[in-house]
Design an enzyme around this catalytic site. Structure first.
Site, PDB file in Angstrom:
ATOM      1  N   THR A  24       0.934  -1.037  -0.308  1.00  0.00           N
ATOM      2  CA  THR A  24      -0.060   0.186  -0.042  1.00  0.00           C
ATOM      3  C   THR A  24       1.117   1.526   0.671  1.00  0.00           C
ATOM      4  O   THR A  24       2.195   1.472   0.904  1.00  0.00           O
ATOM      5  CB  THR A  24      -0.916   0.121   1.442  1.00  0.00           C
ATOM      6  OG1 THR A  24      -2.238   1.226   0.928  1.00  0.00           O
ATOM      7  CG2 THR A  24      -0.519   0.090   2.177  1.00  0.00           C
ATOM      8  N   CYS A  30      -4.084   8.282   7.261  1.00  0.00           N
ATOM      9  CA  CYS A  30      -4.175   6.689   7.447  1.00  0.00           C
ATOM     10  C   CYS A  30      -3.788   5.840   7.967  1.00  0.00           C
ATOM     11  O   CYS A  30      -2.475   6.182   7.777  1.00  0.00           O
ATOM     12  CB  CYS A  30      -4.347   6.457   5.947  1.00  0.00           C
ATOM     13  SG  CYS A  30      -5.500   7.122   4.844  1.00  0.00           S
ATOM     14  N   HIS A  47      -5.870  -0.716   4.293  1.00  0.00           N
ATOM     15  CA  HIS A  47      -5.203   1.003   4.027  1.00  0.00           C
ATOM     16  C   HIS A  47      -6.712   1.488   4.877  1.00  0.00           C
ATOM     17  O   HIS A  47      -7.816   1.509   4.429  1.00  0.00           O
ATOM     18  CB  HIS A  47      -5.148   0.973   3.290  1.00  0.00           C
ATOM     19  CG  HIS A  47      -4.592   2.781   2.628  1.00  0.00           C
ATOM     20  ND1 HIS A  47      -3.116   2.852   1.680  1.00  0.00           N
ATOM     21  CD2 HIS A  47      -5.121   3.733   3.281  1.00  0.00           C
ATOM     22  CE1 HIS A  47      -3.228   4.072   1.878  1.00  0.00           C
ATOM     23  NE2 HIS A  47      -3.828   4.604   3.124  1.00  0.00           N
TER      24      HIS A  47
END
Length: 160
Positions: A24, A30, A47
């Site tokens: 990711t 995040c 994620h």
């Protein structure tokens, strides 16, 4: 030959294929959780964007991977469905920085990380390693064959 599987924002991927790497990109505020069962060689990566789903107006079409309170349980459920054992799971948490919120007005990164810690604590799950906070964006890879987690940013790459 290693095959990279991209985990997008508000996305979750699982694998038991030892030639796969889950990756990711651009974790700012995040948070990513990398989970791995070393005995079964099963891994997952999520994620997550936001701490709580109650802010979503249209709850019928909510993406559970967008929120900590829905995404973290979904991640572990998928791992268990694939044969992972609660006693063997290694959990690593990455992200939660203040890349775009220098004045810490919204504190999304910190709130995401706090929400992750709370939900894991309530479910007696341990965070084995973490790389959170700061002001850098991170990319995360988990290698299914070994469970190795690599974190990189614009300055360095290191194993977590």
């Amino acid at each position: 030959m290693t095959k990279q599987i991209v985990v997008n924002i508000a996305d979750l991927k699982m694998s038991s294929k030892t030639d796969e790497v889950l990756i990711t990109y651009s974790l700012g505020s995040c948070v990513a959780l990398a989970v791995y069962d070393p005995y079964k060689k099963i891994g997952g990566l999520i994620h997550i964007m936001l701490p709580e789903s109650h802010i979503e107006r249209n709850i019928t079409n909510v993406n559970p991977y967008k929120f900590v309170d829905l995404g973290v349980p979904a991640l572990y459920k998928e791992l268990f469905k694939m044969g992972g054992s609660r006693n063997h799971i290694i959990t690593k948490v990455i992200g939660g920085s203040n890349v775009m919120d220098k004045n810490k007005h919204f504190n999304i990164g910190e709130r995401n990380y706090t929400a992750v810690r709370k939900i894991l604590w309530r479910n007696n799950m341990i965070i084995h390693k973490e790389d959170v906070g700061g002001s850098k964006s991170r990319t995360v890879r988990i290698f299914i064959e070994t469970g190795k987690v690599l974190v990189s940013n614009s300055y360095e790459e290191y194993e977590l």
